[in-house]
Design an enzyme around this catalytic site. Structure first.
Site, PDB file in Angstrom:
ATOM      1  N   GLU A 300       0.638  -1.230  -0.051  1.00  0.00           N
ATOM      2  CA  GLU A 300       0.112   0.086  -0.059  1.00  0.00           C
ATOM      3  C   GLU A 300       0.831   1.269   0.131  1.00  0.00           C
ATOM      4  O   GLU A 300       0.755   2.172   0.730  1.00  0.00           O
ATOM      5  CB  GLU A 300      -0.995   0.050   1.087  1.00  0.00           C
ATOM      6  CG  GLU A 300      -1.881  -1.075   1.368  1.00  0.00           C
ATOM      7  CD  GLU A 300      -2.658  -1.187   2.499  1.00  0.00           C
ATOM      8  OE1 GLU A 300      -3.714  -1.745   2.335  1.00  0.00           O
ATOM      9  OE2 GLU A 300      -2.438  -0.749   3.372  1.00  0.00           O
ATOM     10  N   CYS A 384     -10.639  -0.398   7.549  1.00  0.00           N
ATOM     11  CA  CYS A 384     -10.166   1.037   7.835  1.00  0.00           C
ATOM     12  C   CYS A 384     -10.738   2.013   7.242  1.00  0.00           C
ATOM     13  O   CYS A 384     -10.863   3.158   7.815  1.00  0.00           O
ATOM     14  CB  CYS A 384      -8.421   1.195   7.832  1.00  0.00           C
ATOM     15  SG  CYS A 384      -7.904   0.500   5.973  1.00  0.00           S
TER      16      CYS A 384
END
Length: 611
Positions: A300, A384
């Site tokens: 990421e 998240c």
């Protein structure tokens, strides 16, 4: 008590935020989305927290539920509950809601019961995992979870005056401070606790929390590495020596947010120099045209300079939110309009795509090209992004204005509504972002309004008329001052919104020979549903093709006469006979709206033709 996006009265702040409850949006764009967040997104997220066992983890830790194992695949599941609590607290700050207030109290009660006598709080490290506490700060996110709770607790206290969550946060922060004193500093593998501790310092005036946050930042890059990490964890060199965004995108942007908070409180010059260098690298070499951050699925993470592929763009929704958080702090620190410009751009084009029109589905990744397989989901195992979107939308009104020490009011974002700052009220009438014309009426004792002239409008005609100052041109510093004369000002701000083309620097190899479309603050894309006779990936836009507007339900589309370029052969001759070019109408829609209709190919970047 008044609650602000960053509620500091920080000694080194150039601007100070207004209270979130002092901004009322009545526009047709943001107001319904904020209402959907309140009525749909936040309640549905709480239901997910219950059905996925995230709240049950606290009941298990406290002994209120027995016979359960830890629920969920991720050791940081507590943080989703905390972000939801923060979102709900912002909503309570904007509007009283007895039912939501009671629900928050119930969740806080479960959290309080799970806290250990020494202040420790993390439901993953209970019972059989108790001996693992603080043994792996690089990978297991204990400080990250703690940070999200501390932020939620501060927001809840400011919104309600209740100390129930704040007292838990103080005990937790004191525990961390004892665990990692000055002689034993520690860096967390996922930044977040740093900025949370500074928020706690701001409401308690306990300097130890500010010092603890700075110790965490200063611990990075030490030898031996205290975090045990490298570039991925921003632990490859001391923060003050870092000059680029690197590693996991969300973590990097949270680190910069925390470091900016330190500068706001202390004026740390070395931090400020690092932040300026990192920001320059971010916006000139590693940011997507949408404002998205993070090019790699692997980790990421940010990629190398100019590594900006479209289909494989990761551009996590949380990273876009991290960018907004950082830019807001830099705006307060410097007063420079370029940070407000990027906040606006990122909100419309990198955050908003992460949420469906219904308010119930989410994107984790936000690619700039897709074949129709990437769709929003109601929830994720690693969830998240959904509560992060909720907490940002809940606090969004507070991003629309700020003040300086002289009392001038800075209009940092634009929408129809009312802003009240002290004894001054500003009424704004507009259809922004579809129309660049805004009518403003101000009454009160503020000396002046500071109007942001966005970078995309800085070179277009005289944008302001009235206000006692006559007509005026664009502002070179991004702001235009309009004084209140006899306590009043009535003016029109007219930001030209001609469609425009964007091309990338040549070293962004994946984008060579391509063009993107924009209008006002919005980036556009093409979707297959609007192109029956050609694949959206085959479209070519000639440089001389006029761009026209077409009003559609929910947005303003761009239209052009383009070409469909397809040879049917993977590799062919570049001569004109090697490819077939068919005249084809092109329809582009705002990128934030994609994937709400029939699935199919989509792309932001089109092939470019000299015409």
């Amino acid at each position: 008590m008044k609650i602000m996006v960053d509620s500091s009265r920080s000694p080194h702040a150039r601007l100070r935020p207004v209270c979130v409850s002092d901004v009322t949006l009545t526009d047709s764009f943001w107001a319904p989305r904020i209402e959907t967040n309140r009525a749909v997104t936040i309640p549905s997220q709480h239901a997910h927290l219950e059905t996925t066992g995230r709240v049950d983890n606290f009941r298990r830790a406290s002994g209120r539920k027995v016979g359960l194992g830890f629920q969920g695949d991720w050791f940081f599941n507590d943080s989703d509950v905390y972000k939801w609590l923060e979102a709900a607290s912002w909503e309570l700050a904007c509007r009283p809601d007895p039912e939501l207030d009671t629900l928050c109290d119930a969740v806080i009660d479960e959290i309080a019961a799970a806290q250990q006598p020494d202040g420790y709080l993390n439901t993953y490290f209970m019972f059989e995992r108790e001996k693992e506490r603080w043994t792996n700060t690089r990978d297991l996110h204990e400080m990250y979870c703690a940070g999200h709770f501390i932020q939620a607790a501060v927001a809840h206290f400011r919104a309600t005056d209740k100390k129930s969550a704040l007292e838990i946060a103080i005990k937790l922060a004191d525990h961390i401070d004892r665990q990692f004193p000055t002689e034993k500093p520690c860096a967390c593998g996922h930044e977040e606790c740093e900025l949370a501790l500074i928020e706690l310092y701001r409401v308690t005036s306990e300097q130890k929390y500010l010092l603890l946050a700075q110790r965490m930042i200063d611990a990075r890059g030490q030898k031996p590495a205290l975090c045990g990490g490298g570039r991925y964890w921003q632990d490859h060199q001391p923060f003050v020596e870092q000059k680029e965004v690197t590693g996991h995108a969300v973590r990097m942007l949270y680190l910069c947010s925390g470091a900016t908070d330190v500068v706001l409180e202390t004026g740390n010059a070395a931090y400020r120099a690092a932040l300026d260098a990192i920001f320059e690298n971010f916006v000139t070499r590693r940011i997507y045209v949408t404002g998205g951050a993070g090019s790699r699925y692997e980790g990421e993470a940010f990629g190398s300079d100019w590594e900006l592929t479209s289909e494989r763009a990761y551009t996590e929704t949380c990273a876009a939110i991290g960018s907004v958080m950082w830019c807001w702090r830099m705006l307060l620190l410097t007063g420079e309009a370029k940070f407000a410009d990027l906040i606006e751009h990122t909100l419309y084009n990198a955050v908003l795509p992460g949420l469906s029109e219904s308010g119930r589905e989410y994107f984790y990744q936000n690619p700039l090209a897709d074949r129709g397989t990437h769709r929003r989901q109601e929830w994720f195992g690693c969830a998240c992004c959904p509560p992060n979107v909720a907490r940002l939308l809940a606090q969004l009104p507070g991003y629309f204005a700020a003040t300086d020490d002289s009392g001038k009011i800075y209009l940092t974002l634009y929408a129809q509504g009312e802003i009240r700052v002290g004894n001054t009220k500003i009424k704004i009438t507009s259809e922004y972002p579809w129309d660049g014309k805004l009518t403003l009426e101000a009454v009160g004792d503020a000396p002046a309004l500071m109007l942001r002239i966005p970078g995309w409008a800085a070179h277009t005609g005289p944008p302001i008329t009235g206000g006692g100052g006559g007509s005026s041109g664009g502002a070179t510093d991004g702001w235009r001052e309009v004084p209140l004369i006899d306590g009043k000002a009535t003016l029109t701000l007219d930001l030209a919104m001609e469609p425009r083309r964007i091309v990338a620097e040549g070293r962004a190899l994946a984008l060579r020979g391509q063009v993107a479309l924009a209008r006002g603050p919005l980036i556009y894309c093409v979707e297959q549903v609007d192109h029956e006779k050609a694949d959206a990936w085959d479209l070519t836009l000639p440089d001389d093709a006029p761009l026209t507007l077409e009003k559609k339900p929910g947005w303003v589309a761009l239209r052009a006469r383009g070409l469909a370029q397809k040879s049917g052969v993977l590799y062919t001759s570049p001569d004109p006979g090697g490819q077939t070019l068919t005249p084809t109408p092109i329809t582009a829609i705002p990128y934030f709206a994609w994937a709400n209709r029939t699935p199919g190919p989509m792309t932001v970047w089109l092939q470019r033709s000299p015409g």
